[in-house]
Design a protein around this motif. Structure first.
Motif, PDB file in Angstrom:
ATOM      1  N   ARG A 316       0.834  -1.208   0.000  1.00 23.03           N
ATOM      2  CA  ARG A 316       0.000   0.000   0.000  1.00 23.03           C
ATOM      3  C   ARG A 316       0.868   1.257   0.000  1.00 23.03           C
ATOM      4  NH1 ARG A 316      -3.571   3.368  -1.614  1.00 23.03           N
ATOM      5  NH2 ARG A 316      -4.327   4.823  -0.055  1.00 23.03           N
ATOM      6  N   ARG A 319       2.509   1.896  -3.356  1.00 26.92           N
ATOM      7  CA  ARG A 319       1.586   2.442  -4.360  1.00 26.92           C
ATOM      8  C   ARG A 319       1.334   3.931  -4.117  1.00 26.92           C
ATOM      9  NH1 ARG A 319      -2.673  -1.912  -6.564  1.00 26.92           N
ATOM     10  NH2 ARG A 319      -1.232  -3.652  -6.778  1.00 26.92           N
ATOM     11  N   ASP A 325       0.482   1.239  -9.663  1.00 27.12           N
ATOM     12  CA  ASP A 325       0.331  -0.103  -9.090  1.00 27.12           C
ATOM     13  C   ASP A 325       1.461  -1.024  -9.547  1.00 27.12           C
ATOM     14  OD1 ASP A 325      -0.347  -0.411 -11.716  1.00 27.12           O
ATOM     15  OD2 ASP A 325      -2.327  -1.272 -11.362  1.00 27.12           O
ATOM     16  N   SER A 366      -2.978  -7.597  -4.731  1.00 26.56           N
ATOM     17  CA  SER A 366      -3.456  -6.816  -5.862  1.00 26.56           C
ATOM     18  C   SER A 366      -4.887  -7.206  -6.201  1.00 26.56           C
ATOM     19  CB  SER A 366      -2.549  -7.031  -7.085  1.00 26.56           C
ATOM     20  OG  SER A 366      -1.246  -6.547  -6.825  1.00 26.56           O
TER      21      SER A 366
END
Length: 890
Positions: A316, A319, A325, A366
């Protein structure tokens, strides 16, 4: 000075001072009261508690540690870390304060050229416990620390105990003065940001009684043998010796942090928010690497949950930092392996497994982010449908706890949609979960008494002599009996009892192999039916069972006999497990490893690492290969050797398992060679046949095969053959044509079901015209409230509601509410046209009114919404509630 050099110097110094160098224990704690090892002294806890006699008088170690209570604080301060390493030296009744204090001072202040750390003695301060005049005198008179650089602290800071009755005593801590730029003068009592604690010396000299964890307990007296336990944080010492401000800038963590910054395009030091995220990633990637190396795998419970949480926090944050991503975790994990392998060279050997686990978790998360985003969308829709702008704490907690959706992500996405989150309710639910975990942990501590009882038996009588590799029965002596957790001298008919024997043929459950069953009989006195055997502590076999008749007592001479047929059946299953392991590696590649197993009479399950399911053809190939080996009747040989020699021979070791210097190898020619303590057949032909029963997923990156062996496999095949024969007879088709015939029948059945569904849907929609014609006025709106025939599904209700709404047009507000009962559960759909929405009517609000009448809930968009409940008798009341709400609308 690099971290690896600090480790080398520390261990070398204490080894030169007659300490035994003890390798770090696994991060996974042996102590049942702990999840992970949180401190350097934990592996030595049985020695300090007197449960076991230490094999050395002095020891030194660099212990890997994990602390999870402050995960949320990681990165926000310069000191908090999930994984850290504790340098320590220990004395078990050998030396005490007079030796521990000078040793610590000497190592810290000896010049680097002479093997020390070269710390300026004028920058060191010392604290002692309030009334520990002895320690103060040693520091002042023998070491030479000026009196004005020795300060006294109370019980909260400078007194130690394990939190339970046992050893306790005062502490003495060494602090380093970082200089006036970091805070006020005056020593640790004035400013612990400027004066940083680097070493804590614990003097175990008293025995404490029951009471609080930190204070409010009685001192029962002095210990007969006083002990030393010291701890110095490696990361903190490295930051001082390397001249950096915090542990994240040292050579190990710093490498991971800088690599993270480079890959995400974010400069470290430019912004506090991004700095925190960079530190979180560096800490968590290193922590995950070390946990996986010690055999932990991501999961939803215990250590697996912790690992999953820190990996997902890393992903997290990556990202957020990069704004993409993109996948960074594989490369950062490689950086962590490289940074830490100078201290833990085994990381290189485990690298493939570590990458496999981390890569799989990143892929799975993901997928979770995608599904979690959809779930968040539905939660946001429900929130708006109910007229609120705040997502409930329950929804946020479900996203976090069930789906692994981070709360910070929920908060961010809510803000993007103009919503907030009930954080107070979320925090309460989180706290309730933590409180439950604490209560569970506290309850587990009750096991300490049992562990002590077992430890006393082991200490008094020595390890159990296991004869089961060669003997099915033995003449033994009862060394101890335990009933209801307490030692007893005798047990009588009907008692549930635990027996400890001096020698036994019974195999204790371990390595996936179930324990033996059998009997223990005292000639002419009594008999115990043994149904389980465990090793609660290493070396001690505990036989659990029920006294069938008579009485059995400590010191009785007994005849112990295992159920030989059961043992033979379990052994066949265990040998089959080894063969399946080899066949899977041949089929899927050498990175495929064992992740668990269970060997029971005639059947087995084998868990292995894999990122995808085995195709039926692959499974068939594995089964054929195993049975080909059986037909070759290969001899099964076992022998003991050193761990290094076994590994050099290519013997497979269980990933994350702990092994001693001597290991037992079980080999089947060159086809299979593994470290194993279980029982096996003498030759593969004794297995008869192995039948794989199926393959399935049991967790992230872990698959499972189940199999029947020997007679169990034959019986299974016989039943399947009989079933196939009956199907062949009923369908009037040869056996080889059955798959095609059944596929044809299933296709026809599905086509018929679809046709029936179309007809039923058309029949439902035929009612639309009549329902629209029967619309009634409620206030300024036209309302249709209708109960559909039972069995009508939610999709059909929705289509009907939209059809009726469309027929009524947009000239005035329209509300349609259609309800029905499908599979004993009521469902309601509401639809509002644009004119109705302009008049303040919302489908989400109205479906909420109906759903509450049904004993449930629901939500949706302003134009159409769906809900349900549990009370099928309240459908009429639900529809009337909608009509009433529309009538009351302004």
């Amino acid at each position: 000075m690099e971290t690896a050099e600090i480790v080398r110097r520390f261990l070398a110094f204490f080894e030169q001072n007659e300490h035994t160098v003890v390798p770090s224990a696994s991060l996974v704690a042996d102590d049942p009261t702990l999840l992970f090892v949180p401190a350097g002294m934990v592996p030595f806890k049985p020695y300090f508690l007197g449960q076991r006699t230490p094999p050395y008088d002095r020891a030194t170690s660099v212990q890997k540690c994990i602390r999870t209570v402050d995960i949320d604080e990681v990165g926000k301060t310069s000191r908090h870390a999930t994984f850290f390493q504790m340098l320590g030296n220990f004395s078990f009744g050998d030396y005490f304060k007079e030796k521990a204090v000078p040793l610590a001072w000497k190592l810290l202040t000896t010049p680097v050229a002479d093997g020390g750390f070269g710390v300026d003695p004028d920058r060191l301060w010392v604290t002692v416990y309030l009334d520990d005049d002895e320690a103060e005198r040693i520091w002042r008179e023998e070491v030479g620390v000026p009196a004005d650089r020795i300060q006294r602290f109370g019980v909260e800071e400078n007194y130690w105990s394990m939190g339970v009755p046992g050893p306790c005593g005062p502490c003495s801590e060494i602090f380093y003065d970082r200089g006036p730029a970091y805070g006020a003068e005056g020593g640790p009592v004035a400013d612990e940001n400027r004066y940083v604690e680097i070493w804590n010396l614990v003097f175990m000299q008293y025995e404490r009684g029951e009471g609080g964890a930190k204070k409010d307990y009685p001192i029962l007296g002095e210990l007969p043998r006083k002990n030393i336990d010291t701890g110095m944080g490696l990361e903190r010492l490295a930051s001082l010796l390397q001249g950096v401000d915090n542990i994240y800038e040292t050579d190990t963590l710093g490498r991971i942090l800088q690599d993270t910054a480079a890959r995400t395009g974010v400069a470290y030091g430019a912004d506090e928010r991004s700095d925190v995220m960079l530190r979180v990633v560096a800490d968590h990637v290193r922590s995950a690497t070390m946990l996986v190396s010690d055999g932990v795998r991501p999961g939803n419970e215990k250590g697996g949950y912790v690992l999953r949480r820190i990996l997902r926090r890393s992903i997290r944050n990556l990202r957020l930092l990069s704004g993409t991503d993109a996948s960074f975790l594989h490369d950062l994990t490689e950086t962590a392996i490289s940074a830490m392998s100078g201290i833990y060279p085994e990381l290189r050997g485990n690298a493939d497994r570590i990458h496999e686990v981390v890569d799989t978790e990143e892929k799975n998360f993901s997928d979770t982010l995608r599904s979690g985003t959809a779930l968040f969308g539905r939660a946001a829709e429900r929130t708006r449908g109910s007229g609120s702008a705040q997502i409930s704490g329950a929804d946020a907690f479900q996203l976090h706890d069930t789906y692994g959706f981070p709360i910070d992500l929920t908060l961010e996405m809510a803000g993007e949609q103009g919503l907030s989150v009930d954080e107070d309710a979320f925090r309460r639910l989180m706290q309730e979960q933590k409180d439950t975990a604490k209560r569970d942990a506290k309850a587990k501590k009750l096991g300490n008494a049992d562990i002590s009882t077992y430890a006393q038996l082991l200490e008094g009588s020595g390890a159990t002599d296991f004869l089961g590799y060669t003997d099915a029965e033995s003449e033994s002596r009862v060394l101890g009996l335990i009933v209801d957790g307490a030692p007893v001298t005798a047990a009588r008919a009907g008692d549930k009892v635990e027996l400890v024997l001096d020698r036994t043929p019974f195999y204790a459950e371990s390595g996936g192999q179930l324990a033996d069953k059998g009997t223990v009989a005292a000639d002419g006195r009594g008999t115990v039916d043994v149904d389980d055997v465990q090793k609660p502590i290493a070396g001690l076999f505990v036989h659990r069972g029920t006294v069938r008749s008579g009485e059995i007592a400590v010191d009785d001479r007994v005849h112990a006999v295992i159920d030989s047929d059961r043992r033979a059946s379990v052994s066949r299953a265990h040998s089959a497990t080894h063969l399946i392991h080899s066949a899977l590696r041949n089929a899927l590649g050498p990175s495929t490893g064992q992740a668990g197993s269970e060997n029971r009479p005639g059947q087995l399950r084998f868990d292995f690492t894999a990122n995808k399911a085995l195709a039926p053809a692959e499974l068939a190939e594995v089964e054929e290969e195993v049975n080909t080996v059986l037909a070759g009747d290969i001899q099964v040989r076992d022998f003991e050797t050193s761990l290094d020699e076994a590994l050099s021979m290519g013997a497979l070791a269980m990933f994350g398992e702990k092994y001693g210097d001597r290991v037992r190898v079980v080999e089947m020619s060159d086809y299979s060679r593994e470290l194993c303590g279980g029982t096996h057949v003498n030759a593969t032909g004794q297995l008869g046949i192995v039948k794989l029963l199926g393959e399935s997923s049991v967790g992230s990156g872990v698959r499972r095969v189940e199999a029947a062996v020997g007679l169990d496999a034959f019986r299974r095949l016989s039943k399947e053959s009989l079933l196939v024969g009956r199907l062949s007879e009923q369908l009037k088709a040869p056996r080889e044509e059955l798959p095609q015939r059944i596929d044809t029948m299933v296709s026809r059945l599905r086509a018929a079901e679809k046709e029936i569904e179309k007809l039923r849907a058309a029949q439902v929609l035929q009612a639309a015209e009549g329902l629209a014609a029967g619309a009634r006025e409620h206030g300024s709106a036209l309302v249709v409230a209708h109960r559909a025939p039972d069995g009508t599904g939610a999709d059909d209700l929705r289509r009907l509601a939209l059809d009726v709404r469309g027929r009524l047009g947009e000239d005035r507000p329209v509300v349609v509410a259609i309800a029905g009962v499908s599979k004993d559960r009521p469902v309601v759909v509401t639809a509002v046209n644009k004119a109705g929405q302009a008049a303040g009517l919302r489908a989400g609000d109205l479906v909420g009114v109906a759903a509450r009448a049904l004993g449930g809930g629901g939500g949706g968009k302003p134009d159409v919404a769906q809900g349900g409940g549990n009370d099928a008798t309240a459908v009429g009341a639900a529809l009337r509630a909608v009509e009433q709400r529309v009538s009351e609308a302004p």
